[in-house]
Design an enzyme around this catalytic site. Structure first.
Site, PDB file in Angstrom:
ATOM      1  N   ASP A  39       0.870  -1.183   0.000  1.00 31.81           N
ATOM      2  CA  ASP A  39       0.000   0.000   0.000  1.00 31.81           C
ATOM      3  C   ASP A  39       0.901   1.226   0.000  1.00 31.81           C
ATOM      4  OD1 ASP A  39      -2.002  -1.848   0.381  1.00 31.81           O
ATOM      5  OD2 ASP A  39      -2.754  -0.976   2.243  1.00 31.81           O
ATOM      6  N   HIS A  97       4.801  -7.454   0.019  1.00 32.33           N
ATOM      7  CA  HIS A  97       4.424  -8.673  -0.681  1.00 32.33           C
ATOM      8  C   HIS A  97       5.119  -8.738  -2.038  1.00 32.33           C
ATOM      9  CE1 HIS A  97       0.949  -9.668   2.066  1.00 32.33           C
ATOM     10  NE2 HIS A  97       1.238  -8.418   2.427  1.00 32.33           N
ATOM     11  N   SER A 205       8.129   3.361   4.874  1.00 29.55           N
ATOM     12  CA  SER A 205       9.337   3.627   4.107  1.00 29.55           C
ATOM     13  C   SER A 205       9.030   3.582   2.624  1.00 29.55           C
ATOM     14  CB  SER A 205      10.451   2.642   4.469  1.00 29.55           C
ATOM     15  OG  SER A 205      11.677   3.074   3.921  1.00 29.55           O
TER      16      SER A 205
END
Length: 238
Positions: A39, A97, A205
């Protein structure tokens, strides 16, 4: 918190809340071959066509892929490919992911500092992604090769990996490598499915997602329609 697998009072520490997992149905995984690994906001993207394989950090600031990955040998494999930078804010879901399915070939750990990676730092700190501590997961698929570089930052001292305990950024165990890049190799074939968990940031980050020329030939407009837009893990980037 409506998306979190636990209620707020089940998290014992702030760190546990920031590194929370989502409910199984919280994200829709697109059928397309390349999806967002996190995200965040897709802040930059481009092609690796220059002789030095440079990427854009911000207007007027560039850095090379070899500097980012800590490996000239690995960087040249992406000549003619494409890349995207996705920035995670503190409020984002912080697990990382895989953007594609494939076989995990290696992880490249590069020691460094922990500058912030907010808008000011990206605009003003020379090669900030290349001076911060980072670790890259390299995958090979039937289409081509990809690298997902996870960049540390202030308050993001630890980057953990889901597939090995040998790498945990900003810890004493990594100091044994004496400040030099280090490649971790799996002991056997390690298959990774698209959208499967690779690791975790402790707070927020940046990831830099790099794919080789075979992906570019197959998807010439990859990333382009999502520039400067929020993306969700599992969302198609084609």
């Amino acid at each position: 918190l409506d998306e979190s697998e636990k209620s707020l009072d089940e998290y014992r520490t702030l760190q546990e809340m920031f590194t929370r997992r989502l409910k199984p149905d919280a994200r829709v995984i697109a059928d397309d071959e390349v999806v967002s690994p996190v995200d965040g906001v897709l802040s930059q993207c481009g092609f690796l066509d220059s002789d030095d394989l440079s990427l854009i950090q911000a207007k007027g600031r560039e850095y090379t892929l070899a500097s980012l990955l800590g490996s000239e040998e690995e960087a040249v494999k992406y000549k003619g490919g494409l890349w995207a930078t996705i920035y995670l804010s503190p409020f984002n879901y912080h697990r990382i992911h895989s953007g594609v399915s494939g076989v995990l070939k290696s992880s490249i750990y590069v020691p460094g500092t922990l500058w912030p990676v907010n808008e000011w730092s990206v605009d003003n700190v020379e090669e900030v992604f290349c001076v911060n501590e980072r670790v890259t997961s390299v995958l090979q698929s039937s289409t081509g090769r990809s690298a997902l570089c996870k960049v540390g930052a202030t308050n993001v001292g630890k980057i953990s990996l889901s597939y090995t305990d040998d790498i945990l950024c900003n810890t004493n165990r990594m100091k044994s490598h004496r400040g030099q890049p280090w490649s971790w190799l799996p002991s056997g074939e390690l298959k990774v499915e698209k959208a499967s968990e690779l690791g975790c940031f402790e707070l927020g980050s940046t990831v830099v997602f790099v794919l080789d020329s075979s992906y570019r030939e197959k998807y010439p407009n990859l990333f382009q329609n999502y520039l400067s837009k929020p993306v969700l893990m599992g969302q198609s980037l084609i």
